[in-house]
Design a protein around this motif. Sequence first.
Motif, PDB file in Angstrom:
ATOM      1  N   CYS A 301       0.898  -1.143  -0.053  1.00  9.59           N
ATOM      2  CA  CYS A 301      -0.085  -0.024  -0.016  1.00  9.59           C
ATOM      3  C   CYS A 301       0.918   1.261  -0.089  1.00  9.59           C
ATOM      4  O   CYS A 301       1.873   1.440   0.701  1.00  9.59           O
ATOM      5  CB  CYS A 301      -0.629  -0.007   1.120  1.00  9.59           C
ATOM      6  N   CYS A 306      -0.459   3.999   6.292  1.00  7.61           N
ATOM      7  CA  CYS A 306      -1.389   2.662   6.188  1.00  7.61           C
ATOM      8  C   CYS A 306      -1.190   1.796   7.456  1.00  7.61           C
ATOM      9  O   CYS A 306       0.051   1.711   8.053  1.00  7.61           O
ATOM     10  CB  CYS A 306      -1.039   1.944   5.035  1.00  7.61           C
ATOM     11  N   CYS A 344      -4.558  -0.197  -0.352  1.00  7.00           N
ATOM     12  CA  CYS A 344      -4.952  -1.401   0.213  1.00  7.00           C
ATOM     13  C   CYS A 344      -6.583  -0.822   0.300  1.00  7.00           C
ATOM     14  O   CYS A 344      -6.988   0.045   0.360  1.00  7.00           O
ATOM     15  CB  CYS A 344      -4.345  -1.863   1.211  1.00  7.00           C
ATOM     16  N   CYS A 347      -7.148   1.516   3.237  1.00  6.04           N
ATOM     17  CA  CYS A 347      -7.122   2.754   2.891  1.00  6.04           C
ATOM     18  C   CYS A 347      -7.869   3.234   1.798  1.00  6.04           C
ATOM     19  O   CYS A 347      -8.574   4.540   2.095  1.00  6.04           O
ATOM     20  CB  CYS A 347      -5.432   3.161   2.502  1.00  6.04           C
TER      21      CYS A 347
HETATM   22 ZN   LIG Z   1      -3.440   0.695   3.323  1.00  5.07          ZN
END
Ligand SMILES: [Zn+2]
Length: 385
Positions: A301, A306, A344, A347
């Motif tokens: 990510c 994150c 990801c 997020c």
């Molecule tokens: Zn993330």
Amino acid sequence: MGRQKFLDDYGLSRSKKYFIELPDGTLVDSKPIISVALGKKLGTEPVRGFVGGAGQAKPKLEKLGFKVIALSESSVPPLSISRRLAGPDLPRVGETYNNRSQVKLAYGGDINAGIIRFPGDDIVNVFSDATGPYADEPPSLVKSFGYRGAGLVGPQRVESVGNARLERARLEGAAVRYWYRPKGEPLSFVSWVVVIGRSWTNGPDIKGVDRPEIEWELRTVHSRSPESWPEDLFEAVDSATEASGDVPSGPEATAHSTYEQLLARVEALTPSASGREVVRVNLARSQAARRAVLLRSEGSCENTRCTGMPADRNRKGQPILDVDHVQDLALGGSDHPSNMVAICPNCHASKTRGDSVRWRREFAKVARTAHLSAVASARSQDEGR
Ligand SMILES: [Zn+2]
């Protein structure tokens, strides 16, 4: 005479497992057919009481040239789902079946192919399964989304049966039925969709071999009637058709393309600011940009804050990452890696549902920094050579 009338007239009960498949895809009960046939041969009532199925009825019917298929117990539908004729009004949006065999019993067609037509119906159907060989992503109701082309093994081709059907729907601007089956749930006709366009990407086939794959770009619409479609959809279809990149040999469709190659492709397909033509949707460019961003992320990510990626992997065995435009395309954001991040699902949800203004500012910085450092590292590798 139809399935139900045949059974009623001869007082026979339906088959539980073995069905004869007629050339038009219709399924009829196997044992009742052979009961009646034997009776006719002997000049008696239908012959009852013999053992059906794999032992007797199936080989006899096959010897006579019939195609006999076996359905699992759970997929044999009640008689109330007798074959209907698909058309503009049927199936209805929201119609739900346990599986493809039940859809076939209701309307005919093929239970394996992803892109089909029902017998006697011109409308194309695309089937998507969250647990299928492609592990398809759920459709989006608010923006266009990808649908992988037909062909499980080897390079995909626009000319192959299923893809050719969808290509025709694209060229004719005809609405297509989109069926989707979420993991562990039944299969439904979810929505009408329009084929915005197609591009080439790279992916492993079911044997894990790299190959060019077709990515169809679909968008949901409220009805199959073009009068109800939004104006920008027609613009998107027009510009996707005008855009070049209709070959499976670009870096976006090739394994091991570098960030530099993908970036050069994005830039070559970006119309100059002074140009008259405004091509808003260039699917080859989008595909190259997406792949560049995924490559740049190295599977992590890109959000510097994150808090943890999900452990699951996608069908390619890679971590699950969404490629997101920091400034929305629809709001004038550019389709370029410097305006895109690989994040990801956690997020992504924060950006969509949380303080989106703050996240947008943050991700704009992330995208710029990651892009510049990918370019710089490509350059230093070149110099090191
Ligand atoms: Zn993330």
